[in-house]
Design a protein around this motif. Structure first.
Motif, PDB file in Angstrom:
ATOM      1  N   ASN A 191      83.045 131.681  58.963  1.00  0.00           N
ATOM      2  CA  ASN A 191      83.933 132.340  59.923  1.00  0.00           C
ATOM      3  C   ASN A 191      84.827 133.344  59.202  1.00  0.00           C
ATOM      4  O   ASN A 191      85.585 132.976  58.297  1.00  0.00           O
ATOM      5  CB  ASN A 191      84.794 131.294  60.641  1.00  0.00           C
ATOM      6  N   PRO A 192      84.775 134.625  59.572  1.00  0.00           N
ATOM      7  CA  PRO A 192      85.554 135.635  58.852  1.00  0.00           C
ATOM      8  C   PRO A 192      87.061 135.408  58.890  1.00  0.00           C
ATOM      9  O   PRO A 192      87.783 135.901  58.016  1.00  0.00           O
ATOM     10  CB  PRO A 192      85.184 136.940  59.580  1.00  0.00           C
ATOM     11  N   ALA A 193      87.552 134.670  59.886  1.00  0.00           N
ATOM     12  CA  ALA A 193      88.994 134.438  59.987  1.00  0.00           C
ATOM     13  C   ALA A 193      89.484 133.335  59.067  1.00  0.00           C
ATOM     14  O   ALA A 193      90.681 133.238  58.801  1.00  0.00           O
ATOM     15  CB  ALA A 193      89.362 134.089  61.433  1.00  0.00           C
ATOM     16  N   LEU A 194      88.584 132.503  58.562  1.00  0.00           N
ATOM     17  CA  LEU A 194      88.997 131.292  57.844  1.00  0.00           C
ATOM     18  C   LEU A 194      89.631 131.624  56.506  1.00  0.00           C
ATOM     19  O   LEU A 194      89.037 132.289  55.663  1.00  0.00           O
ATOM     20  CB  LEU A 194      87.796 130.373  57.637  1.00  0.00           C
ATOM     21  N   MET A 216     106.471 138.596  53.526  1.00  0.00           N
ATOM     22  CA  MET A 216     105.344 138.529  52.594  1.00  0.00           C
ATOM     23  C   MET A 216     104.109 139.133  53.244  1.00  0.00           C
ATOM     24  O   MET A 216     103.838 138.923  54.414  1.00  0.00           O
ATOM     25  CB  MET A 216     105.058 137.079  52.212  1.00  0.00           C
ATOM     26  N   THR A 217     103.347 139.913  52.495  1.00  0.00           N
ATOM     27  CA  THR A 217     102.105 140.467  52.998  1.00  0.00           C
ATOM     28  C   THR A 217     100.996 139.454  52.805  1.00  0.00           C
ATOM     29  O   THR A 217     100.692 139.051  51.686  1.00  0.00           O
ATOM     30  CB  THR A 217     101.757 141.777  52.266  1.00  0.00           C
ATOM     31  N   THR A 218     100.399 139.018  53.882  1.00  0.00           N
ATOM     32  CA  THR A 218      99.363 137.992  53.814  1.00  0.00           C
ATOM     33  C   THR A 218      98.058 138.618  53.360  1.00  0.00           C
ATOM     34  O   THR A 218      97.617 139.627  53.889  1.00  0.00           O
ATOM     35  CB  THR A 218      99.171 137.345  55.192  1.00  0.00           C
ATOM     36  N   GLN A 219      97.437 138.008  52.360  1.00  0.00           N
ATOM     37  CA  GLN A 219      96.127 138.455  51.906  1.00  0.00           C
ATOM     38  C   GLN A 219      95.078 137.999  52.914  1.00  0.00           C
ATOM     39  O   GLN A 219      94.953 136.828  53.212  1.00  0.00           O
ATOM     40  CB  GLN A 219      95.802 137.866  50.536  1.00  0.00           C
ATOM     41  N   HIS A 220      94.329 138.958  53.437  1.00  0.00           N
ATOM     42  CA  HIS A 220      93.284 138.604  54.378  1.00  0.00           C
ATOM     43  C   HIS A 220      92.111 137.969  53.626  1.00  0.00           C
ATOM     44  O   HIS A 220      91.811 138.333  52.499  1.00  0.00           O
ATOM     45  CB  HIS A 220      92.822 139.829  55.165  1.00  0.00           C
ATOM     46  N   PRO A 221      91.442 137.009  54.260  1.00  0.00           N
ATOM     47  CA  PRO A 221      90.387 136.284  53.560  1.00  0.00           C
ATOM     48  C   PRO A 221      89.174 137.156  53.298  1.00  0.00           C
ATOM     49  O   PRO A 221      88.911 138.126  53.984  1.00  0.00           O
ATOM     50  CB  PRO A 221      90.055 135.143  54.528  1.00  0.00           C
ATOM     51  N   GLY A 222      88.433 136.802  52.285  1.00  0.00           N
ATOM     52  CA  GLY A 222      87.210 137.493  51.943  1.00  0.00           C
ATOM     53  C   GLY A 222      86.205 136.508  51.379  1.00  0.00           C
ATOM     54  O   GLY A 222      86.478 135.315  51.294  1.00  0.00           O
ATOM     55  N   PRO A 223      85.053 136.987  50.967  1.00  0.00           N
ATOM     56  CA  PRO A 223      84.006 136.075  50.515  1.00  0.00           C
ATOM     57  C   PRO A 223      84.426 135.162  49.368  1.00  0.00           C
ATOM     58  O   PRO A 223      83.949 134.047  49.251  1.00  0.00           O
ATOM     59  CB  PRO A 223      82.889 137.038  50.087  1.00  0.00           C
TER      60      PRO A 223
END
Length: 417
Positions: A291-294, A1-8
């Motif tokens: 935190n951008p990683a969260l 599965m391609t993980t969606q990276h977090p955003g605002p």
């Protein structure tokens, strides 16, 4: 599965589901109506998901028997959650919950099989993972499976070493992905994996295995003691610990965009007095949310444990957002406010400074004490964090501009250890 990276706009909010009636013993006589009332509580806070905990030995009481009724109850729970537009993450191996271990008799008594190293147990577990994952994948609101809740709590009663624990997790995650390729497959460890030098579960596996990294932030691990006397229960080490763990996880990953799920965080007494729980939630969320990683925050837990149930540690009884009679606590009201605010917009901490971590925890796990609560590195990071979001960068990536940009780091400060 391609993980969606977090955003605002992508931050997820949920609760770890502890039933209001009968705790998790309620799986023995599952009631959809009870779950319906509980999920109504949670949906009313604006949450979007629940993490649920089927009990392994009650579904697989014998190595060659996987009870269909247990799986059907789990599916019905997912269907009830869907009625309230709640997504579901399923923990597979319970395993360890609220200080109790749940292991089937076929790994205990005269069998005495380590769940991490015994080949027959591995085969039984693989069958269990396969069947449960195939079943829950039929529900559109199930988005993730985790191998289990803090499986490293099952050591040392189940002996293992670093190589064996890594192989165990990799094999079972592969089984989960094969059975449910469209779900996130995840690995959950409590923070001894990050802080204890001799612990046989390593940070490298936490940030390498699974589709994203999960962290569990509990201030009774020594962080609350860093902040000193009881009159200072909301000191900076306590309120920033979730952000600290997210940063350690982000810094440990080879992929600068790998998301980190704050899969458990709560306000345990007496470290967080009941009257300070709402303030703790606000301060903790305010610090970790930029935190951008969260990827998301999942509160522990949904409902209190009925004090008529015996033998839980005292702090476990009152961790809920709701009482057993469905009364919202001030903590729940604060969480709802924070969720509503962050749903309207989330400002990420781009351009933040980063402190250099000389110890590479992924290749030097024996140096984990150097980042533990109260260490020189932790103390310095907490000091810097009081001025604003502060990243952690491994020394070998500190001069990599593409890496720094990907993680939202603007300046690199001098190494502190």
């Amino acid at each position: 599965m391609t993980t969606q990276h977090p955003g605002p706009a992508a931050l997820r909010f949920g609760a770890n589901y502890v039933p209001s009636s009968g705790w998790l013993y309620s799986w023995l006589d599952f009631s959809a109506d009870t779950a319906r009332r509980d999920f109504e509580d949670l949906a009313g806070l604006g949450l979007d998901h629940v993490r649920v905990f089927p009990i392994w030995p009650w579904i697989q009481p014998n190595r060659s028997l996987i009870r269909r009724q247990g799986i059907d109850d789990l599916l019905e729970l997912a269907d009830v959650a869907a009625e309230f537009e709640l997504d579901v993450a399923v923990d597979l191996l319970q395993g360890h919950l609220s200080s109790f271990d749940f292991l089937p008799s076929w790994v205990l008594t005269w069998h005495q099989r380590s769940i991490f190293t015994d080949e027959l147990v591995r085969a039984g577990l693989s069958a269990y993972v396969d069947q449960v994952c195939r079943a829950v994948a039929t529900r559109g609101n199930v988005f993730a499976v985790t191998l289990g809740n803090e499986v490293n709590n099952l050591w040392p009663a189940n002996p293992t070493g670093a190589g064996a624990s890594s192989e165990w997790a990799a094999d079972l995650l592969a089984a989960a992905r094969t059975a449910a390729p469209d779900l996130l497959s995840l690995y959950s460890l409590y923070d001894a994996a990050w802080y204890e030098p001799d612990h046989p579960f390593h940070p490298a596996d936490a940030v390498r295995l699974g589709d994203l990294t999960t962290v569990h932030s509990w201030v009774f691990n020594g962080v609350s003691a860093v902040d000193g006397p009881a009159e200072r229960p909301l000191g900076p080490a306590t309120t920033s610990h979730a952000d600290y763990l997210v940063e350690l996880a982000a810094a440990g990953s080879a992929d600068p965009l790998r998301p980190v799920w704050l899969q458990e965080v709560g306000a345990p007494q007496p470290d967080i007095p009941a009257g300070d729980a709402a303030a703790f939630a606000r301060l903790m969320i305010d610090q970790v949310a930029p935190n951008p990683a969260l990827w998301g925050i999942t509160w522990w837990c949904s409902h209190d444990i009925d004090r008529r149930l015996a033998d839980f540690p005292d702090r476990e009884y009152d961790l809920g957002l709701f009482t057993v009679d469905h009364r919202r606590k001030p903590l729940a009201e604060q969480l709802a406010r924070s969720v509503a605010e962050l749903r309207t917009g989330r400002t990420l901490a781009h351009g933040r400074p980063a402190v250099v971590l000389e110890a590479d925890l992924t290749t030097q796990p024996e140096r984990r004490a150097e980042v533990a609560p109260g260490s020189a590195f932790h103390t310095e990071w907490v000091r810097l964090r009081q001025a604003g979001p502060t990243a952690i960068v491994p020394a070998h990536r500190a001069a990599d501009p593409a890496y720094l940009a990907a993680r939202g780091i603007g300046t690199v400060l001098a190494a502190t250890t």
